[in-house]
Design a protein around this motif. Sequence first.
Motif, PDB file in Angstrom:
ATOM      1  N   ASN A 148       0.586  -1.066  -0.034  1.00 51.05           N
ATOM      2  CA  ASN A 148       0.020   0.028  -0.052  1.00 51.05           C
ATOM      3  C   ASN A 148       0.893   1.255  -0.052  1.00 51.05           C
ATOM      4  O   ASN A 148       0.719   1.982  -0.549  1.00 51.05           O
ATOM      5  N   ALA A 163      -5.494   8.122  -2.448  1.00 51.74           N
ATOM      6  CA  ALA A 163      -4.542   7.515  -1.558  1.00 51.74           C
ATOM      7  C   ALA A 163      -5.209   7.072  -0.400  1.00 51.74           C
ATOM      8  O   ALA A 163      -4.528   6.029   0.128  1.00 51.74           O
ATOM      9  N   LEU A 194      -6.285   3.646  -1.578  1.00 55.51           N
ATOM     10  CA  LEU A 194      -5.096   2.585  -1.835  1.00 55.51           C
ATOM     11  C   LEU A 194      -4.396   2.206  -0.590  1.00 55.51           C
ATOM     12  O   LEU A 194      -3.852   0.995  -0.495  1.00 55.51           O
ATOM     13  N   ALA A 195      -4.231   3.173   0.382  1.00 55.85           N
ATOM     14  CA  ALA A 195      -3.802   2.617   1.660  1.00 55.85           C
ATOM     15  C   ALA A 195      -4.477   1.703   2.465  1.00 55.85           C
ATOM     16  O   ALA A 195      -4.016   0.777   3.147  1.00 55.85           O
ATOM     17  N   LEU A 218       1.655   7.063  -6.629  1.00 55.18           N
ATOM     18  CA  LEU A 218       0.525   8.024  -6.968  1.00 55.18           C
ATOM     19  C   LEU A 218       0.948   9.368  -6.848  1.00 55.18           C
ATOM     20  O   LEU A 218       1.092  10.344  -7.606  1.00 55.18           O
ATOM     21  N   PHE A 219       1.752   9.563  -5.808  1.00 58.83           N
ATOM     22  CA  PHE A 219       2.558  11.023  -5.484  1.00 58.83           C
ATOM     23  C   PHE A 219       3.454  11.314  -6.445  1.00 58.83           C
ATOM     24  O   PHE A 219       3.768  12.356  -7.014  1.00 58.83           O
ATOM     25  N   ILE A 241      -5.459  13.216  -5.559  1.00 60.04           N
ATOM     26  CA  ILE A 241      -4.638  12.562  -4.734  1.00 60.04           C
ATOM     27  C   ILE A 241      -4.897  11.952  -3.432  1.00 60.04           C
ATOM     28  O   ILE A 241      -4.712  10.987  -2.881  1.00 60.04           O
ATOM     29  N   ARG A 252       2.051   2.003  -3.489  1.00 63.52           N
ATOM     30  CA  ARG A 252       0.934   2.255  -4.506  1.00 63.52           C
ATOM     31  C   ARG A 252       0.764   3.718  -4.151  1.00 63.52           C
ATOM     32  O   ARG A 252       0.531   4.470  -4.979  1.00 63.52           O
ATOM     33  N   VAL A 253       0.616   4.064  -2.939  1.00 62.52           N
ATOM     34  CA  VAL A 253       0.564   5.630  -2.441  1.00 62.52           C
ATOM     35  C   VAL A 253       1.553   6.410  -2.989  1.00 62.52           C
ATOM     36  O   VAL A 253       1.554   7.522  -3.656  1.00 62.52           O
TER      37      VAL A 253
END
Length: 181
Positions: free
Chosen positions: A114, A162, A165-166, A121-122, A158, A117-118
């Motif tokens: 996780n 996020a 996703l977390a 994204l950032f 975001i 993935r986050v």
Amino acid sequence: MAAKLGLSGDTVDARRLPAEREEMAAALDGATVFGRVTPQQKRDMVGALQSRGHTVAMTGDGVNDVLALKDADIGVAMGSGSEATRAVAQIVLLNNSFATLPSVVAEGRRVIGNITRVATLFLVKTVYSVLLAILVVCSQVEYPFLPRHLTLLSTLTIGVPAFFLALAPTRSGPGRTSSGA
């Protein structure tokens, strides 16, 4: 005794182990069960295995295990063990059962997946922002967003993704990325 338990490999009396690290590492590679091991020998065994590139996990419950637990890559202490052992270990099994370790590893993998993935994204958002800034400077046009637009845009692109996703489950093993599906 080890053969009665179904353990294969040699049984070694630790009093007969060599003191030199390389010789000890060679002896450790050939054996499975070690008896009469002193606290310093446990620490030396951890160091010898690490010198050969092994990832070493050490379990223990007494003060005599503290040195080896501290030096090991992963220290696992029993919940009923001494306070010193629990203090230096990275994992403490409160129920004194090794059966809980697979779920601990699975949770760790979920968290790492996780975070990956986050972070991705950032990273995508940062690359997008840099490219937009370069494009605006090169084309000499006015920046298309006001600060209030950026706040709303960041929240929707975001913040909300996020968050989900977390919390997503991970269905991958070590060293592989998850699709999140």
